[in-house]
Write a protein that holds these residues in place. Structure first.
Motif, short mmCIF file in Angstrom:
data_model
loop_
_atom_site.label_atom_id
_atom_site.label_comp_id
_atom_site.label_asym_id
_atom_site.label_seq_id
_atom_site.Cartn_x
_atom_site.Cartn_y
_atom_site.Cartn_z
N ALA A 41 0.84 -1.21 0.00
CA ALA A 41 0.00 0.00 0.00
C ALA A 41 0.87 1.26 0.00
N LEU A 42 2.01 1.19 0.69
CA LEU A 42 2.92 2.35 0.71
C LEU A 42 3.51 2.59 -0.68
N ARG A 111 12.50 3.63 -2.68
CA ARG A 111 12.77 2.63 -1.64
C ARG A 111 13.36 3.29 -0.39
N ASP A 112 14.25 4.25 -0.58
CA ASP A 112 14.84 4.95 0.57
C ASP A 112 13.76 5.70 1.35
N ASP A 116 12.22 4.22 5.91
CA ASP A 116 12.02 4.81 7.23
C ASP A 116 10.57 4.70 7.67
N ILE A 117 9.67 4.98 6.73
CA ILE A 117 8.23 4.90 7.07
C ILE A 117 7.91 3.49 7.55
N GLN A 118 8.43 2.49 6.84
CA GLN A 118 8.12 1.10 7.21
C GLN A 118 8.68 0.74 8.58
N VAL A 140 15.35 -7.18 3.77
CA VAL A 140 15.90 -5.83 3.90
C VAL A 140 15.31 -5.05 5.08
N VAL A 141 14.00 -4.99 5.16
CA VAL A 141 13.37 -4.07 6.12
C VAL A 141 13.47 -4.59 7.56
#
Ligand code: DC
Length: 225
Positions: A41-42, A111-112, A116-118, A140-141
């Motif tokens: 969704a992001l 992606r960058d 942070d949001i994630q 990654v996250v």
């Protein structure tokens, strides 16, 4: 292992389009009493912002992407997705936005911006953890996730599911366009150079081709403890 940044336990779920991971992740979060993080969704909201700002999908200029995304806000509130304080929950679900989200998700500024949001979202309401779902959750996250799953299904099954899902929303789609959409998304999402879709080391793979949502959920629950 629990996540160290206050999220409690992180269950990371990755997989290709139409694998059933979103439905399962949402149901799992509910069953566990965890927050649910839909990272697709992001990417969809970021793509909507870029397209609305007139950025073309073959714009090679990272500076343009950065300047559009700077100051952009994407938030989840009560299960809805807000882009710059506007509810875009429905708008981001069209096949067009799906296409652009896959295209722009290959770009580093996007992606960058979303990383942070994630990492900052979820885990703030005192729940025991989060179920985070996407393409690079375990790789990654949230590489330190408590549990990692890779959910898949054969391509034909995923195309049929995607078709049924879009038909329910009255989208203008045929089975053959759903098939080519799934195939081109697989190709793009697995071959991009940054954070491609991949099964993380240690992730448990579940093929849902012949499994119902409930059966998939049971399989995951069995692996948790
Ligand atoms: O899960 P979805 O169909 O809503 O995701 C839309 C696109 O966003 C997908 O084709 C690739 C991208 N995406 C990504 O690159 N990384 C994520 N963690 C989630 C989605």
């Amino acid at each position: 292992m629990t996540n160290t940044n206050g999220k409690g336990k992180v269950i990371a779920i990755d997989g290709p389009a139409g694998s059933g991971k979103s439905t399962v992740a949402r149901a799992l979060a509910q069953r566990m009493g965890f927050d649910y993080l839909d990272t697709g969704a992001l990417y969809r909201a970021a793509a909507l912002k870029l397209v609305s700002a007139g950025v073309s999908e073959d714009s090679g200029d990272d500076a343009v992407l950065c300047s559009v995304l700077r100051g952009t806000t994407i938030e989840f509130k009560q299960g809805m997705v807000y882009l710059d304080n506007k509810d875009v929950s429905e708008e981001i679900r069209t096949p067009e936005v799906g296409h652009f989200s896959s295209v722009f998700s290959a770009r580093k500024p996007v992606r960058d911006f979303l990383l942070d949001i994630q990492r900052n979202v979820g885990g703030t309401n005192g729940s025991g953890g989060i179920v985070a779902e996407g393409r690079d959750m375990a790789t990654v996250v949230f590489p330190e996730a408590w549990r990692k799953f890779y959910i898949t299904a054969d391509e034909q099954t995923r195309a049929q599911r995607r078709y049924a899902q879009l038909r329910k929303k009255n989208a203008d789609v045929t089975l053959s366009t759903a098939q080519s959409d799934v195939a081109s998304r697989d190709d793009r999402d697995t071959k991009r150079s940054i954070a491609p879709l991949a099964k993380a080391p240690g992730a448990i793979e579940i093929d849902t081709t012949n499994l119902s949502i409930e059966e998939t959920l049971e399989r995951i629950m069995r692996e948790l403890y």
